[in-house]
Enzyme design. Structure first.
Site, PDB file in Angstrom:
ATOM      1  N   GLU A  32     -23.306   6.523   2.645  1.00  0.00           N
ATOM      2  CA  GLU A  32     -24.439   6.667   3.536  1.00  0.00           C
ATOM      3  C   GLU A  32     -24.307   5.466   4.490  1.00  0.00           C
ATOM      4  O   GLU A  32     -24.972   5.685   5.730  1.00  0.00           O
ATOM      5  CB  GLU A  32     -25.699   6.325   2.800  1.00  0.00           C
ATOM      6  CG  GLU A  32     -26.032   7.800   1.925  1.00  0.00           C
ATOM      7  CD  GLU A  32     -25.648   7.450   0.395  1.00  0.00           C
ATOM      8  OE1 GLU A  32     -26.152   8.030  -0.647  1.00  0.00           O
ATOM      9  OE2 GLU A  32     -24.515   6.668   0.084  1.00  0.00           O
ATOM     10  N   ASP A  36     -24.737   8.456  -2.687  1.00  0.00           N
ATOM     11  CA  ASP A  36     -25.435   7.939  -3.892  1.00  0.00           C
ATOM     12  C   ASP A  36     -25.328   9.132  -4.921  1.00  0.00           C
ATOM     13  O   ASP A  36     -25.236  10.401  -4.580  1.00  0.00           O
ATOM     14  CB  ASP A  36     -26.643   7.650  -3.657  1.00  0.00           C
ATOM     15  CG  ASP A  36     -26.994   6.147  -2.902  1.00  0.00           C
ATOM     16  OD1 ASP A  36     -25.660   5.379  -2.942  1.00  0.00           O
ATOM     17  OD2 ASP A  36     -27.869   5.763  -2.236  1.00  0.00           O
ATOM     18  N   TYR A  51     -26.437   0.824  -9.318  1.00  0.00           N
ATOM     19  CA  TYR A  51     -27.567   1.658  -8.499  1.00  0.00           C
ATOM     20  C   TYR A  51     -28.877   1.208  -9.050  1.00  0.00           C
ATOM     21  O   TYR A  51     -29.200   1.306 -10.014  1.00  0.00           O
ATOM     22  CB  TYR A  51     -27.044   3.102  -8.567  1.00  0.00           C
ATOM     23  CG  TYR A  51     -27.696   3.992  -7.632  1.00  0.00           C
ATOM     24  CD1 TYR A  51     -27.875   3.553  -6.121  1.00  0.00           C
ATOM     25  CD2 TYR A  51     -28.464   5.201  -8.081  1.00  0.00           C
ATOM     26  CE1 TYR A  51     -28.271   4.436  -5.227  1.00  0.00           C
ATOM     27  CE2 TYR A  51     -29.249   5.940  -6.831  1.00  0.00           C
ATOM     28  CZ  TYR A  51     -29.083   5.391  -5.658  1.00  0.00           C
ATOM     29  OH  TYR A  51     -29.722   6.088  -4.647  1.00  0.00           O
TER      30      TYR A  51
END
Length: 952
Positions: free
Chosen positions: A18, A104, A334
């Site tokens: 991303e 992700d 994360y």
């Protein structure tokens, strides 16, 4: 097999993530056969307006961006600002032999990966690469063990996106027509706003109760030390066996919940204290219990946001921004997760650090497990922790500023989660005696000693309640036994008043949403940001205060769209969406029931009518928004205050009004934008109505055609231009109206259009010095001054702003700069009055960069703050954070005396009836009058965005 050896056989792999920061970190872990590039977030979405919709689509499809008649088919368009990046990715794809989609691992990341595949249309093998930490081992393992796209997650994200589009695009226009243009409604934002409004309603309806009690300081008669104090402080608990009332014993109307409780007023409390002057006291009982406290679970998204708010003063958005940077740079796992589980590798790393830093005595024999997860969790599957198989201590990271603070918080929490329990003893001592009037009294004192700190050695969780005691706080009592005689050194009479329920903070609102199972952790930060940006709530310190605008919006939604803002209904929707993600329900039938109201159980039932778990409890949104004639726009935006006065929310902000518009006795006055709804009393409303009208139209600027008005503002009288309706108020294209304070010699009733235009022409360019540096004349909070680069000089009069010549200005600069107060630099920006200190807040340029100050507290601007963009609310927030970190002020110890009294706060008047938008309490009259003199520079309409829709 390593990635490098794999590609040595030939071939080139394109890895798409991303963000550029994430790409940079990952690139360092892969071999030369890999190209790592960023999509820079979503590359494709539903159109933001009809202009973006392809011409072949018409009617409702063009308006909504979704074809509701054909299975809710979404119309996706490549974002205008991503077209060049998409072209770059396509060019790279032509030179590649394999594509890895490394976005992700949550639902949003899966959707981005799917959109990339749909847009790029690769003709080479495509693999989904997932990882929850960016370390060398994790990245190489992800390359070696790819998977297929999870279509269930993609469908779930798409369903949410379509649902939010339908909700936003159908309900928001109702708000435009009936309340104010450019407002927005959202599946979660509207419910979150309702929570904040309901809490304010509770505060408005609240009636304070005054109650008194006694506190005694009792001495053992022997010398004490740190482990065995010589005295203890105990609070009166019972009188003749009846428990003395405390704050928790009163309801919200100020009445006792139980008649068996003894309510002491001031007179009775003082009389009792006098009757105890010569009483002999003795210990009646000593009860000791073992104390044990287990470690807190590792962080998940919401608990990280809450704790960062409590301990670091971070907002939810700031927390996620900092955590994102830590994740992308390989420091933590994360950050969007519902899980408290740690991997075996993480458990081993944490246990190793416990032994290394605290010793084997602090390590439990078996690893601790935290298997609990939030219901229907769909996010990443491990808690937030330091990355890697060996945790770096904060000092080893080289991090600074906010990143260091947040990493340290995460590191401490993770390590502490694998430590032993804290143990000790809790003790309750009861002290009794007989008053001179024969009444029996009993005082109680509680203590706690920690014999083994265990995990508390590493980490102590904060508390939302500032009066709550933290887990590591000890209260040592003297070593006494039943029957021991004690001497009362002091009996203090204490007055108290019950307080209204506390307003939500960002941390407590996140907690409330999660407990009600509304929304998802990954969206909470953006939801809070949205309701702040829309002007539905504003901040006073850390408290979230609803605006009068939000009262009108919530009032309309509750009366005409009750299901959509019902808490249980919204939670059930969330549950249904998660069932779709698990493949237990189908998207299209569910959307059809939501939008068209098809299926059983939708025949007009309320939100509380539970269905069969397959969406049958949903009503028809389309039907709800079709017939708007029944909605009285004036009625939903009006709230009675008292004395025939009503609070109304108009297109340009809130105002109070008495009588009908065309009536002879009609009165109207604007309400300060920063006035909390629970502070609007009848007295304040009368005061506002008695003042001259707040706006004086001066005329039209011949250069722009804009109306020029004079106003009595929060910081004094000023003039401003009225921008045309439709002018963007937020975003990069935002236009701010020209505004200028009146000179001290001017007044609202005498200022002219020419005066206003001259004032708004400031700062005036006087000229340039010999080196070409421009000199300007400017007016600031501290008076008129000249500015040349960073060198500022005060002027003697305001008239000099327009009259001073270049020669005169150069002569001033030729003089040595004055020292002391006259030499102080003017502020870079003026923000307003701090809600805590009630002093003016300005931005100044200091030795270490710009900072905000109210004259008492200084707070440096953070890396993501700028002088140009910082808002008053952000300035107040920085000061509040700095105050929270400062040392507590010490108070001098009072001399021992036999009887003392602390006066209770003034009790609120409870006679006047209050309504949803008005509060008439004597206790608040003074504060309300003070607030009435202020008004914020931004109106709710200015805060509203032009966007039709909203995410969640």
């Amino acid at each position: 097999m390593s990635p490098t050896s794999e590609t040595a056989k030939g071939g080139r792999r394109l890895v798409i993530v991303e963000s550029p920061a994430k790409a940079k970190t990952i690139k360092g872990y892969l071999g030369p056969g890999y190209v790592v590039e960023a999509s820079v977030g979503h590359i494709r979405d539903l159109p933001s307006g009809a202009a973006e919709v392809p011409e072949k689509y018409t009617g409702e499809v063009r308006r909504l961006g979704v074809d509701v008649e054909h299975d809710f088919q979404p119309i996706y368009v490549v974002n205008a600002d991503k077209k060049s990046q998409v072209k770059k990715l396509k060019d790279l794809l032509k030179e590649s032999d394999e594509l890895f989609l490394a976005t992700d691992e949550d639902r949003e990341g899966e959707a981005i990966a799917w959109h990339l595949q749909e847009v790029l249309k690769p003709k080479i093998p495509v693999k989904r690469m997932v990882f929850h930490e960016i370390t060398k081992d994790a990245i190489r393992a992800a390359v070696a063990n790819p998977r297929e796209l999870n279509q269930k997650l993609v469908d779930a994200q798409e369903t949410r996106r379509i649902l939010d589009r339908l909700y936003g695009y159908e309900v928001s226009p109702v708000l435009w027509k009936k309340v104010m243009p450019r407002l927005s409604a959202g599946r979660v934002q509207s419910v979150a706003t309702r929570l904040v409004v309901e809490r304010e309603r509770e505060r408005i309806a609240f009636r304070s109760a005054e109650y008194w009690d006694l506190t005694g300081t009792f001495a053992t008669g022997r010398a004490g030390d740190a482990s065995d104090p010589s005295s203890l402080v105990a609070r009166l608990q019972t009188v003749d066996g009846r428990r003395v009332a405390q704050g928790r014993d009163f309801d919200s109307l100020g009445q006792l919940k139980s008649a068996n409780t003894l309510h002491l007023d001031e007179a009775n409390a003082r009389a009792l204290a006098a009757a105890l002057e010569n009483t002999r006291f003795a210990v009646r009982s000593v009860e000791s219990k073992p104390y044990r406290r287990s470690p807190y679970a590792p962080f998940r998204t919401t608990t990280l946001q809450q704790e960062a708010s409590r301990k670091l003063g971070f907002g939810a958005k700031s927390t996620m921004q900092v955590a994102q940077k830590l994740y992308e740079n390989g420091y933590i796992t994360y950050m969007r997760t519902d899980s408290t589980t740690l991997s075996d590798t993480a458990v081993s790393a944490a246990r190793a650090q416990v032994t290394q830093l605290y010793g084997a005595d602090y390590l439990p024999p078996q690893p601790r497990t935290y298997a609990g997860k939030v219901k229907n969790a769909q996010e990443a599957h491990e808690a937030i922790r330091p990355s890697g198989d060996r945790f770096r201590t904060p000092a080893e990271t080289g991090l600074t500023g906010d990143q260091f603070k947040l990493y340290e918080l995460i590191w401490k929490r993770t390590v502490a989660s694998q430590m032993k329990d804290a143990t000790g003893n809790s003790v309750t001592v009861k002290i009794g005696g007989a008053a001179s009037d024969g009444r029996d009294v009993e005082f109680s004192a509680s203590g706690k000693t920690i014999t083994f700190h265990g995990f508390l050695k590493a980490y102590v969780e904060g508390a939302d309640d500032p009066n709550a005691e933290l887990d590591d706080r000890e209260r040592r009592l003297p070593q006494v036994a039943e029957g021991d005689a004690l001497t009362a050194e002091e009996i203090t009479v204490d007055g108290h008043a019950t307080k209204p329920p506390a307003r939500y903070t960002e941390a407590s609102l996140v907690k409330e949403l999660e407990e009600r199972e509304i929304g998802r952790p990954s969206t909470y930060a953006s939801i809070i940001g949205t309701i702040l940006d829309r002007g539905y709530v504003f901040k006073k310190g850390t408290a979230l205060v609803p605006s009068f605008l939000s009262f009108a919006v919530v009032n309309l939604l509750e009366k005409h769209f009750g299901r959509l803002v019902d808490y249980d209904f919204t939670a059930r929707m969330e549950d249904d969406l998660d069932r779709i993600a698990r493949g237990e329900a189908q998207s299209v039938p569910w959307l059809r029931r939501f939008y068209f109201g098809e299926g059983d159980g939708t025949g007009g039932g309320g939100a509380a009518d539970a269905g069969n778990g397959d969406g049958d409890h949903l009503g028809g949104l389309k039907e709800l928004v079709t017939d708007l004639g029944a909605i009285d726009a004036r009625e939903v935006s009006s709230f009675p205050v008292g004395n025939d006065i009503k609070l109304r929310v108009g297109r340009y902000g809130p105002y109070v009004e008495r009588g009908e518009k065309d009536a002879e006795n009609h009165q109207r006055a604007d309400v300060p934008e920063d006035l909390a709804p629970d502070e609007l009393s009848v007295e304040l409303a009368e005061e506002l109505l008695a003042k001259p009208s707040g706006d004086f139209e001066l005329g039209t600027d011949p250069a722009t055609g804009h109306a020029i008005v004079a106003k009595d503002g929060r910081y004094g009288p000023y003039v401003t231009e009225v921008l045309p309706e439709g002018t963007p108020k937020t975003g990069k294209n935002a236009v701010k109206p020209r505004t200028a304070s009146l000179f001290k010699s001017m007044s609202l009733d005498t200022v002219t259009l020419d005066d206003a235009l001259k004032l708004m022409s400031l700062p005036r360019v006087v000229g340039a010095d010999a080196e070409g540096v421009e000199i300007t004349a400017q007016n600031g909070r501290y008076g008129p001054y000249l500015k040349k680069g960073t060198d500022s000089r005060s002027l003697q009069t305001e008239d000099q702003l327009f009259e001073i010549t270049l020669e005169e200005a150069l002569a001033i600069y030729a003089q040595p700069k004055q020292r002391g107060r006259a030499a102080a630099k003017p502020p870079l920006k003026e923000l307003g009055t701090d809600p805590v200190s009630e002093k003016p807040v300005v931005v100044k340029d200091g030795r270490f960069g710009p900072y905000v100050t109210d004259g008492e507290t200084n707070a440096t601007l953070r890396s993501d703050d700028s002088v140009e963009e910082i808002t008053p609310e952000r300035g107040y927030e920085l000061l509040a954070e700095k105050r929270a970190k400062g040392p507590a002020k010490k108070t001098a110890k009072k001399a021992v005396k036999k009887t003392a009294a602390k006066k209770a706060p003034a009790k609120k008047a409870a006679a006047t009836k209050k309504t949803a938008a008005a509060k008439t309490t004597a206790a608040k009259k003074t504060a309300a009058k003070s607030t009435a003199k202020k008004t914020t520079a931004k109106t709710a309409a200015k805060k509203a965005t032009a966007s039709k829709t909203s995410e969640d």
